[in-house]
Design a protein around this motif. Sequence first.
Motif, PDB file in Angstrom:
ATOM      1  N   THR A  75       0.813  -1.223   0.000  1.00  0.00           N
ATOM      2  CA  THR A  75       0.000   0.000   0.000  1.00  0.00           C
ATOM      3  C   THR A  75       0.849   1.277   0.000  1.00  0.00           C
ATOM      4  O   THR A  75       0.414   2.313  -0.509  1.00  0.00           O
ATOM      5  N   LYS A  76       2.064   1.176   0.546  1.00  0.00           N
ATOM      6  CA  LYS A  76       2.906   2.376   0.603  1.00  0.00           C
ATOM      7  C   LYS A  76       4.374   1.978   0.725  1.00  0.00           C
ATOM      8  O   LYS A  76       4.717   1.100   1.512  1.00  0.00           O
ATOM      9  N   TYR A  78       7.790   3.817   1.699  1.00  0.00           N
ATOM     10  CA  TYR A  78       8.210   5.069   2.333  1.00  0.00           C
ATOM     11  C   TYR A  78       9.641   5.477   1.985  1.00  0.00           C
ATOM     12  O   TYR A  78      10.054   6.594   2.325  1.00  0.00           O
ATOM     13  N   GLU A 185       4.118   0.005  -5.045  1.00  0.00           N
ATOM     14  CA  GLU A 185       2.770   0.270  -4.528  1.00  0.00           C
ATOM     15  C   GLU A 185       1.710  -0.300  -5.467  1.00  0.00           C
ATOM     16  O   GLU A 185       1.791  -0.149  -6.686  1.00  0.00           O
TER      17      GLU A 185
END
Length: 373
Positions: A75-76, A78, A185
Amino acid sequence: MNVIKKRLAPSLLVLFLVTLAGFTLFSNTLRTMTLPKVITEKPSPGPMNHLVEGNGVVSPGQQDDLISESGWKVTKVYVKQGDSVAKGQALVAFDGTELEQTLLDEEASRRKRMLEKEDVEEQFKVAMQHGDEDAILKAKRDLQTYRLDEETSARKINALRNELEQKKMLTAPYDGIISDVQAREGLRVPQGQKALSLVSPGKGFEVSFTVRADSAALLMLEEEIPVSVILGGQTKRMNGRVAEFKDRPSDGANGDGTGTQGISAAQRIVVVALAGEELKGGEQASIRIEKPSLQEGMVLRKEYTKNDGKGRYVFVVQENKSSLGNAYYAQKKYIRVLDETAEELVVEGLHEQMDVITESSVPLQDGNQIRLQ
């Protein structure tokens, strides 16, 4: 008349001898002009320099692959390649919706069982008031079952919460530098596969070079050597340290393809340690060092030598002196190779006063008369 003849006789004899000598010299000169023409060179004493060179890619001394334990969708992300991160910092988030739903269902089931347990406890109180032994025993058994179910459910819920916490977020296990980000992602990282790599800068960096075994033998462990590293499009010279030697199987031939017997044809891997704050890993690196040979003898260019069934040899000039002039002959001289590079040899069997034939107008045989250029 006789007097004149007597006076001319000595002069004619001298003239005849001079003419004969002239024809002899002229004949020798003509014959010499037909001999093979050669060029010579004297071998030089002393050590030969080996060129130790190789190319490699800088890699971290310690690099750990951080894997996806769930196989969930990302989902992400970073971080990116080259980012410095601290221990515990979030790196990649995963979609744990399925496990979250399982956890919610288990918590709801537990609450439902607790409500049922309250009903059984109420039934137990009523049975105690009426003194109904059968009802009391049944209520006790039901309460014991609910307590066991509650313990099992609590353990399951705790396990699901821990699993969700561990798998939903990938964090840095130590301070380091991000490398080789595979997570994207919206895409899944297969379970057990690498999401990214983390480099420990405290462990430094290293680069491996594959070189000839005889060249590697000229290097020593812990020896400092210069390494050229490409940083930001520019070449920077850094100090490296020979950290390790590793064997690499030989293909049975020398680096120059000659397969000379007695000279190692194997290759070795030289691992060089590097240190530098600007290093990230993945940089191109190279070494190019001249090291003197461990063997001393006469240094000779390899192209001047030949091989036959007895071994390697060269042609040298043999001079025969006479009253009519010096004559020169090609003599086959066998040599013993002590060391070699792609272009030069260190040999035994020659001395620095010898004239080694380096070029000839025609192919030579042992004993051929020659003329020097």
